[in-house]
Structure formats: C-alpha cells, structure tokens
Design a protein around this motif. Structure first.
Motif, PDB file in Angstrom:
ATOM      1  N   VAL A 128      47.423  37.531  47.156  1.00  0.00           N
ATOM      2  CA  VAL A 128      46.847  37.054  45.893  1.00  0.00           C
ATOM      3  C   VAL A 128      45.352  36.796  46.070  1.00  0.00           C
ATOM      4  N   CYS A 129      44.988  36.116  47.144  1.00  0.00           N
ATOM      5  CA  CYS A 129      43.563  35.828  47.396  1.00  0.00           C
ATOM      6  C   CYS A 129      42.760  37.113  47.587  1.00  0.00           C
ATOM      7  N   PHE A 130      43.336  38.083  48.271  1.00  0.00           N
ATOM      8  CA  PHE A 130      42.660  39.364  48.463  1.00  0.00           C
ATOM      9  C   PHE A 130      42.444  40.061  47.119  1.00  0.00           C
ATOM     10  N   SER A 131      43.423  39.984  46.232  1.00  0.00           N
ATOM     11  CA  SER A 131      43.276  40.576  44.902  1.00  0.00           C
ATOM     12  C   SER A 131      42.166  39.881  44.111  1.00  0.00           C
ATOM     13  N   LEU A 132      42.061  38.561  44.272  1.00  0.00           N
ATOM     14  CA  LEU A 132      40.991  37.825  43.599  1.00  0.00           C
ATOM     15  C   LEU A 132      39.624  38.281  44.098  1.00  0.00           C
ATOM     16  N   LEU A 133      39.504  38.494  45.395  1.00  0.00           N
ATOM     17  CA  LEU A 133      38.240  38.961  45.965  1.00  0.00           C
ATOM     18  C   LEU A 133      37.901  40.362  45.461  1.00  0.00           C
ATOM     19  N   LEU A 134      38.905  41.221  45.392  1.00  0.00           N
ATOM     20  CA  LEU A 134      38.669  42.566  44.865  1.00  0.00           C
ATOM     21  C   LEU A 134      38.236  42.506  43.408  1.00  0.00           C
ATOM     22  N   GLY A 135      38.795  41.559  42.658  1.00  0.00           N
ATOM     23  CA  GLY A 135      38.396  41.409  41.265  1.00  0.00           C
ATOM     24  C   GLY A 135      36.947  41.015  41.096  1.00  0.00           C
ATOM     25  N   LEU A 136      36.404  40.345  42.112  1.00  0.00           N
ATOM     26  CA  LEU A 136      34.993  39.931  42.075  1.00  0.00           C
ATOM     27  C   LEU A 136      34.077  40.913  42.799  1.00  0.00           C
ATOM     28  N   SER A 137      34.640  41.935  43.422  1.00  0.00           N
ATOM     29  CA  SER A 137      33.847  42.828  44.279  1.00  0.00           C
ATOM     30  C   SER A 137      32.762  43.565  43.512  1.00  0.00           C
ATOM     31  N   GLY A 138      32.937  43.770  42.223  1.00  0.00           N
ATOM     32  CA  GLY A 138      31.902  44.462  41.443  1.00  0.00           C
ATOM     33  C   GLY A 138      30.587  43.717  41.407  1.00  0.00           C
ATOM     34  N   ARG A 139      30.612  42.403  41.662  1.00  0.00           N
ATOM     35  CA  ARG A 139      29.373  41.624  41.656  1.00  0.00           C
ATOM     36  C   ARG A 139      28.457  41.984  42.819  1.00  0.00           C
ATOM     37  N   LEU A 140      28.985  42.692  43.814  1.00  0.00           N
ATOM     38  CA  LEU A 140      28.151  43.113  44.937  1.00  0.00           C
ATOM     39  C   LEU A 140      27.162  44.194  44.525  1.00  0.00           C
ATOM     40  N   HIS A 141      27.475  44.888  43.435  1.00  0.00           N
ATOM     41  CA  HIS A 141      26.596  45.958  42.952  1.00  0.00           C
ATOM     42  C   HIS A 141      25.859  45.458  41.715  1.00  0.00           C
ATOM     43  N   PRO A 142      24.518  45.384  41.763  1.00  0.00           N
ATOM     44  CA  PRO A 142      23.761  44.827  40.624  1.00  0.00           C
ATOM     45  C   PRO A 142      24.064  45.514  39.297  1.00  0.00           C
ATOM     46  N   ALA A 143      24.342  46.805  39.324  1.00  0.00           N
ATOM     47  CA  ALA A 143      24.585  47.528  38.080  1.00  0.00           C
ATOM     48  C   ALA A 143      25.903  47.133  37.430  1.00  0.00           C
ATOM     49  N   HIS A 144      26.841  46.629  38.240  1.00  0.00           N
ATOM     50  CA  HIS A 144      28.153  46.261  37.718  1.00  0.00           C
ATOM     51  C   HIS A 144      28.312  44.757  37.517  1.00  0.00           C
ATOM     52  N   ARG A 145      27.320  43.994  37.915  1.00  0.00           N
ATOM     53  CA  ARG A 145      27.413  42.533  37.867  1.00  0.00           C
ATOM     54  C   ARG A 145      27.330  42.044  36.415  1.00  0.00           C
ATOM     55  N   THR A 146      28.210  41.122  36.068  1.00  0.00           N
ATOM     56  CA  THR A 146      28.212  40.553  34.716  1.00  0.00           C
ATOM     57  C   THR A 146      27.816  39.084  34.789  1.00  0.00           C
ATOM     58  N   PRO A 147      27.256  38.530  33.708  1.00  0.00           N
ATOM     59  CA  PRO A 147      26.827  37.121  33.722  1.00  0.00           C
ATOM     60  C   PRO A 147      28.005  36.186  34.020  1.00  0.00           C
ATOM     61  N   TRP A 148      27.722  35.150  34.803  1.00  0.00           N
ATOM     62  CA  TRP A 148      28.759  34.191  35.194  1.00  0.00           C
ATOM     63  C   TRP A 148      28.808  33.082  34.138  1.00  0.00           C
ATOM     64  N   LEU A 149      29.402  33.392  33.005  1.00  0.00           N
ATOM     65  CA  LEU A 149      29.438  32.480  31.871  1.00  0.00           C
ATOM     66  C   LEU A 149      30.850  31.979  31.640  1.00  0.00           C
ATOM     67  N   ARG A 150      30.945  30.694  31.320  1.00  0.00           N
ATOM     68  CA  ARG A 150      32.261  30.113  31.024  1.00  0.00           C
ATOM     69  C   ARG A 150      32.728  30.624  29.661  1.00  0.00           C
ATOM     70  N   PRO A 151      33.937  31.186  29.582  1.00  0.00           N
ATOM     71  CA  PRO A 151      34.418  31.699  28.293  1.00  0.00           C
ATOM     72  C   PRO A 151      34.773  30.564  27.333  1.00  0.00           C
ATOM     73  N   ASP A 152      34.602  30.815  26.054  1.00  0.00           N
ATOM     74  CA  ASP A 152      34.994  29.837  25.044  1.00  0.00           C
ATOM     75  C   ASP A 152      36.516  29.782  24.951  1.00  0.00           C
ATOM     76  N   ARG A 153      37.047  28.584  24.892  1.00  0.00           N
ATOM     77  CA  ARG A 153      38.487  28.398  24.772  1.00  0.00           C
ATOM     78  C   ARG A 153      38.836  28.077  23.318  1.00  0.00           C
ATOM     79  N   VAL A 154      39.521  28.971  22.676  1.00  0.00           N
ATOM     80  CA  VAL A 154      39.932  28.764  21.291  1.00  0.00           C
ATOM     81  C   VAL A 154      41.328  28.167  21.299  1.00  0.00           C
ATOM     82  N   PRO A 155      41.512  27.004  20.663  1.00  0.00           N
ATOM     83  CA  PRO A 155      42.845  26.378  20.694  1.00  0.00           C
ATOM     84  C   PRO A 155      43.881  27.204  19.937  1.00  0.00           C
ATOM     85  N   PHE A 156      45.135  27.051  20.329  1.00  0.00           N
ATOM     86  CA  PHE A 156      46.220  27.744  19.665  1.00  0.00           C
ATOM     87  C   PHE A 156      46.453  27.149  18.278  1.00  0.00           C
ATOM     88  N   THR A 157      46.748  28.012  17.327  1.00  0.00           N
ATOM     89  CA  THR A 157      47.213  27.542  16.028  1.00  0.00           C
ATOM     90  C   THR A 157      48.719  27.297  16.109  1.00  0.00           C
TER      91      THR A 157
END
Length: 344
Positions: A150-179
């Motif tokens: 599981v931890c290895f999969s998490l690291l692979l999920g973040l591996s794109g940040r090693l490449h500047p062209a693939h890096r996305t802003p590290w922003l906290r997503p908005d949480r919309v409450p359930f209706t």
C-alpha cells in the motif's frame, strides 16, 4: 445496430498509460521482491495491497494522495479481516456470510469516502480470496506485506511530482458536505450490493461450485453506472469479456509457467487492465480475467482446468443475478412513477 455500437463503443484515452504504468509497477515490483526472498506464499497479500493504485486515476497529486490513502486504509481493513477469517477455517457458507457483510460495509466505505471506483467489488474479491486460503503465514507477516505494498502504491501515486512538467499544485481540495439525498443513495447502494452478493453466493454454494465468491464479484458489476441500459451492458460485458479472457488464461496457465514468468505476466496484465477498464469494459475483462486467475494460481496453485470452468460458470451466475436485480429495480421504479389511476 445502434445498440451494438453503443455497447461496444471505445471511449477516448485520457492519459491511461500513466495510470497503467503505476499499477503495473505497483504489483510487479513487490511480487518480484517476494519471489527473490522465497516468500511467494505472501503474493496474494501484496497483490491486493497494490489495488490501492487503482484509485484516484487522474486526480492532481494532493487529491490523489488523500484518495489513495483512504482507499489503502479500507483495503488494509479488508485484507486483515480476510486473514483473521481464514484462521477460523470457514466453510463455503461462512465465506458467503463474511463476504456479504464486506459487500455492504465496503460500499458504505467507498460511498462516504467518495472513492472511485465506487462500490465494493475489489473488497469482495480481496476478502473472499484471502479468507479462502488455508494455512497462511503468521498474521504480522501478511499484514506487513500488504501495508508495505500500500505504501509503495502511495509513493508511485506521487512519483509524477519528480518531473516538473507533470507536477500539480499541492492544494487542499474543497470538501463538499453530503446532502440528505446523497447519503440515502449510499445506503441504498450498500443494500443492493449486499443483496446481490448474498443471492449470487448462495446460488453458487448450493450448486456446489468452487470459488463461490467469483459469482459474488460478478453480481456487483451491473450495479455500477448510470441508467438501466449502461448497467445491463456492464453485465453483458462481464460475461463476454470473461469468456474471451478464459481463452487467454488457458494459453497462459496450461503450459506451466515458472513463478517469475507469472509475475511478469501479472504486471503486464495489470498494465493492460488499466489501459482498457475506463475505455471499454468488455475488452478490459479479457485481461482482467487472466490477471485474477494467474494471481490466484501464483499464491495457491490448483487444477487450472477446474479453475477456468468455475470462473466461467460463476461469472454467468453472478452477472445474471446482478442484471436481474437491476431490472427489478427499474420495473419497480417505473411502476412507482406511474399515476395511480393507470395502475391495474
């Protein structure tokens, strides 16, 4: 012709090769390491831990990390439950009972945690497959291997940040409450998954077919999607793709591959599954079917011919149960919407 065209339409690609590469490496590298250490008996725990990488396909890195962290935690709970259940040496009905509970609880987990893919298909498969394996290694080893994967999969999920062209802003997503309506929908889905799994598993057990959980997995497939037509298509896709995939499975298993060759095949099949699963479900099943069976055989070898037969029969049972449930709900919904004066 329009129905056939809609049923077999292939959706456009959406950076699927990135996801496929992460998932292929996520399962292939842990299995190769286990093989190198002579612990292929732990392969099933690494395989299901690697399912973490399936979640959060194309989300930005911060959102993907949170998504996969929740998915990994839920998968770890299911893997641990399966390992503990195995130590109770359950019979076929015991596995049906436990897997039915996982079907409902897993759907609640994915629903309220907003996980995608939705539903509990992967959790049903993981729990039932693990709880069916006798004489398992010590619990601390099985859980440790799953957690490391599981931890290895998490690291692979973040591996794109090693490449500047693939890096996305590290922003906290908005949480919309359930209706209230959304919460109700999650509970309804959990109920449907529970019923589908219980009915399909009971039929397969009464028929005396081995691996009864495959029917339970297949029964949940038509429950995913929007609209009755799309859900029925998924059931048919599951059947057609599985039968084609069983031919490929026979070509892989019957010659008798070495364990390292099976690991390479598993990684390649996982890559192919993620390349196709969003674009065309029937084609994806052609590679998902041997992926599931080869993974099972790697950890717990059995009679390949019986394995293939059981998979074919149980897929038909499960998909038929799921599609029947979809039709019943659709007809009941139409009847409920019909004006009172028109009911007879």
């Amino acid at each position: 012709m329009n129905l056939l065209r809609d049923m077999f339409r292939i959706a456009p690609a959406n950076n699927d090769h990135h996801v496929a590469a992460r998932c292929g490496l996520g399962v292939g590298i842990p299995l190769l390491l286990l093989l190198a250490f002579g612990r292929i008996d732990l392969a099933i725990f690494a395989t299901f831990g690697a399912f973490t990488g399936i979640y959060g396909r194309n989300e930005p890195h911060r959102q993907r990390y949170g998504h996969q962290l929740r998915a990994g935690a839920l998968m770890m709970a299911v893997i641990t439950a399966g390992a503990l259940t195995s130590r109770l040496e359950p019979d076929a009905w015991g596995i049906v009972l436990g897997t039915t509970a996982v079907a409902g609880l897993g759907t609640l987990g994915t629903g309220f945690w907003r996980l995608r893919p939705a539903g509990s298909l992967f959790h049903i498969f993981a729990y039932a497959a693990i709880s069916s394996v006798p004489n398992q290694p010590p619990l601390w080893q099985t859980v440790s291997v799953a957690a490391a994967t599981v931890c290895f999969s998490l690291l692979l999920g973040l591996s794109g940040r090693l490449h500047p062209a693939h890096r996305t802003p590290w922003l906290r997503p908005d949480r919309v409450p359930f209706t209230a309506a959304q919460r109700k929908a999650v509970w309804i889905d959990a109920g449907l998954y529970t019923v589908a799994a219980a009915v399909a598993g009971s039929i397969a057990t009464l028929m005396g077919i081995g691996h009864n959980y495959w029917a339970m997995v297949a029964a949940t497939v038509p429950l995913v999607g929007v609209g009755v037509r799309h859900r029925l298509y998924r059931g048919l896709h599951r059947i057609l793709g599985t039968f084609a995939g069983l031919v490929l499975t026979a070509l892989i298993l019957l010659p008798g591959l070495e364990p390292w060759q099976m690991v390479v095949v598993i990684a390649l099949l996982q890559f192919g599954a993620e390349m196709l699963v969003v674009r065309q479900y029937a084609l994806a099943q052609v590679v998902v079917t041997p992926l599931a069976l080869v993974s099972t055989e790697l950890a717990n070898p059995s009679n390949s011919a019986l394995l293939i037969r059981d998979r074919a029969v149980e897929t038909v049972i499960g998909a038929a149960v799921g599609m029947a449930l979809v039709l019943i709900i659709h007809l009941q919904s139409r009847r409920t919407r019909r004006p009172t004066g028109q009911r007879r």
